[in-house]
Design a protein around this motif. Sequence first.
Motif: not given
Length: 921
Positions: A365-383
């Motif tokens: 069962f899934l109880l939640q999905c949301r945009a993940a918080k991330r570090t600045g470094r991760a945010a840049v790489r992911i984008a």
Amino acid sequence: MGRSIYFFGAGQADGDAQQKDLLGGKGAGLAEMTRLGIPVPPGFTVTTEVCNAYYAAGKVLPAGVEDEIKAAIGRLESLRGARFGSADAPLLVSVRSGARASMPGMMDTILNLGLNDEIAQGLARRTGSERFALDAYRRFILAYADIVLGVPRDRFEDALGRARRQAAAKLGVDATRLNSAELERKVPDSLLDPESLAALIQRQKDIVLGATGRPFPDDPAAQLWGAIRAVFDSWKNHRAEVYRKIHDIPEAWGTACTIQVMVFGNLGDDSGTGVAFTRDPSTGERRFYGEWLPNAQGEDVVAGVRTPHPLSLTGTGAGGADDGSSLEARMPAVYAELFAVQGKLEQHFREVQDLEFTIQQNELFLLQCRAAKRTGRAAVRIAVEMAKEGLISQREAILRVDPGSIDQLLHPSIDPSAPKELLARGLPASPGAATGQVVFSADEAERRAGQGRAVILVRSETSPEDIHGMKAARGILTARGGMTSHAAVVARGMGKSCVAGCSAISVSQGRMAVTTYDDHGRTTGAITVKDGDLITLDGGTGTVYLGAVPTVPAALSDEFGELMAWADAVRRLRVRSNADTPHDARTARNFGAEGIGLCRTEHMFFDEERIQAMREMILADSELGRRRALAKLLPFQRSDFLGVFREMAGLPVTIRLLDPPLHEFLPQDEAQLAQLSRATGVSAEDLRHKSEELAEYNPMLGHRGCRLAITSPEIYEMQARAILEAACEVAAAGIEVEPEIMIPLSMTRRELSLTRALVEEVAEKVFAEKGRRVDFRFGTMIELPRAALRAGELAEESEFFSFGTNDLTQTTLGISRDDAGRFLGAYVEAGVFAKDPFQSLDVAGVGELVEIGRDRGRAVRPGLKLGVCGEHGGDPSSIAFFERAGLDYVSCSPFRVPIARLAAAQAALAAEAARGPRATD
């Protein structure tokens, strides 16, 4: 107010992902997952509008809402074939908060609601597990007593300890010398037998009765109303308010409340719970990442009481080969289903997802999905990687990264070659290096940080109550918890270094006992770290060192360069830097600055060699004496400008002539007075008298800026000569130079006409002496309301304006930026200001003066260049205003240049969207 309740279940949902404002992130996510056919326990969401109406009515639920909730409970009963409040077929629910912006752990959640003595027995019969039913009951009492009834959790610790010792005796475990943490490791919750649990439940009820004067509520309906009100109340609890301030979340948003059928991850070894991310939130790496606990409820994962296991065979949180504890090894079919779900959700939302899941007897069962918080470094790489994968456009990638978060990329990390004394290892929960004094409480972290000291907050595990201390600390170290624990998630969101799950440490009574190990994992001894001792965290490796460890500058990733190139391609605002030395200029240019927007010449006078000549100039009692002293300063000034011009070759350099009042350059203590007396031959008493004579009641409004040039023009003559001689020398060497001479604190055209004539006269002399001419601009700072209002007159003399928003804010609001710290916090707290106006521009007041200055200045001089050189030039929300206002550039400190570049790009895209749709890239 519109409808109050949005139902989801059996593949159908009233709401969807677009309704975060109304349903909160949690409710919108659950509705969307239900629509996608993902297994979600049914439930319903009470809207944020109800929360706001609840507060508006003095904490009373609006009329009709209770009836709608009762009807929704009836729908849940029909779907599940169970009844809320029934012992024969009990239906238990969770009551969970959910704002539109993710606020992990800041508000309240209650699980297992709907239990009393009789229903607990019915749950035991229905599940075949008395231990499970009693464990669920004691968890519910603990959470409800704390959240709804206001009985703190620590009041129950002794009762839980007694239950553990009772169970230990039955298990043959000697618990006589174990502290509470050691006892919990030896006798976890799963080993508490029904007899121990039953006794614990009775003790908990006795504690509630003693604390409140009333018995614990047995009526499930009363429990439900109390829980819903408590969730709404938690929107304005202290930790939520602190978190909202840190992350600029408006109080007016309110929270939704989701009531959902309970599913149980603690029904045995075929059950479990966990948290997962579709990509690594620390590094941005594209891999399914997360942790799980078998036979546990969701609160066990985030609380960090037990050490979680990785999800996959290759390891995630632990980072090693699988030892058989991963979800993939233990439940391969469930893992495969979860892996497929996470891929589907990331593709659907086109965003990294943070997932909460529960497995009940091999059913996911899934109880939640949301945009993940991330570090600045991760945010840049992911984008960047998502844009390259075609999941989002380059423009969307620019908008996906919080400009403030990239500050994390620009600061030092541990020097790998430096000597280090290893203290312990934990999990790399949030990257970055941090050194500070050990403190063991959030309050103490806040207090010492307020004194200017760097601190590391050390806890067994953090809780939402620690939010203020986590903000104040340089880094966070916890003995328990995994990489999805409260400490890890909050630290990543704040950009703080964090090492979690450091099992070698034990925290108690203001000390940290650290067990040491050799390379083979054998215990070698113990070290005690006391309050105030220095330690260093490396959140990227999960390593803790004793003492302070040197750091090295940040290394920017290729993805960072790509994102900034995309941002530069769409932004209109130019970005300059405030820089006073060649080193600052070099740093700024390396970070992408397109010139210097503020070079503060007074900072060049405080060097030991120079301050003496500056003081001689101030003490001189004639123009001739002042000129002699200024002649000593000329070569120093010229040398400084030579270095800055060379570093900024081909880019504009705006130089502010002397601004502060002269008394600031005089000695402030007796030793300095004595030294100056010996150097000048002036008695210490006369020097003291001169200093007192120059001192001003309000120096920010006194004899400073262009007023110095009116009374002592030789000061600005020397500075203009130094600038223009340096410019000629650099130009003679074939280096392009673009000087801009800026007059501070002007408010009349006459001030500018006098100083312009002075500068131009010096320029002609210099050009004649050097045999070459150099183009330069003459301009002024707009720092006073009158300057903005009479900008048309000033533009007659000035080729550019630079809005000095620090002083413009000060003079407009009548608030001293040096003294306002005593009360500005209260002003923000009371809603007088949304933010500190010295950090984020007061758009309504100061912003209007900027617009008036723009309009009246450009009406006289259409090509008038407009910039900003106050601290607001590096603030993303202020930059959005400057873009709308049509200014030409902003200037900020060197390390904020990348932040300003990205913020300017986002502001340009927002302005473009406001003008209407266009084809995306």
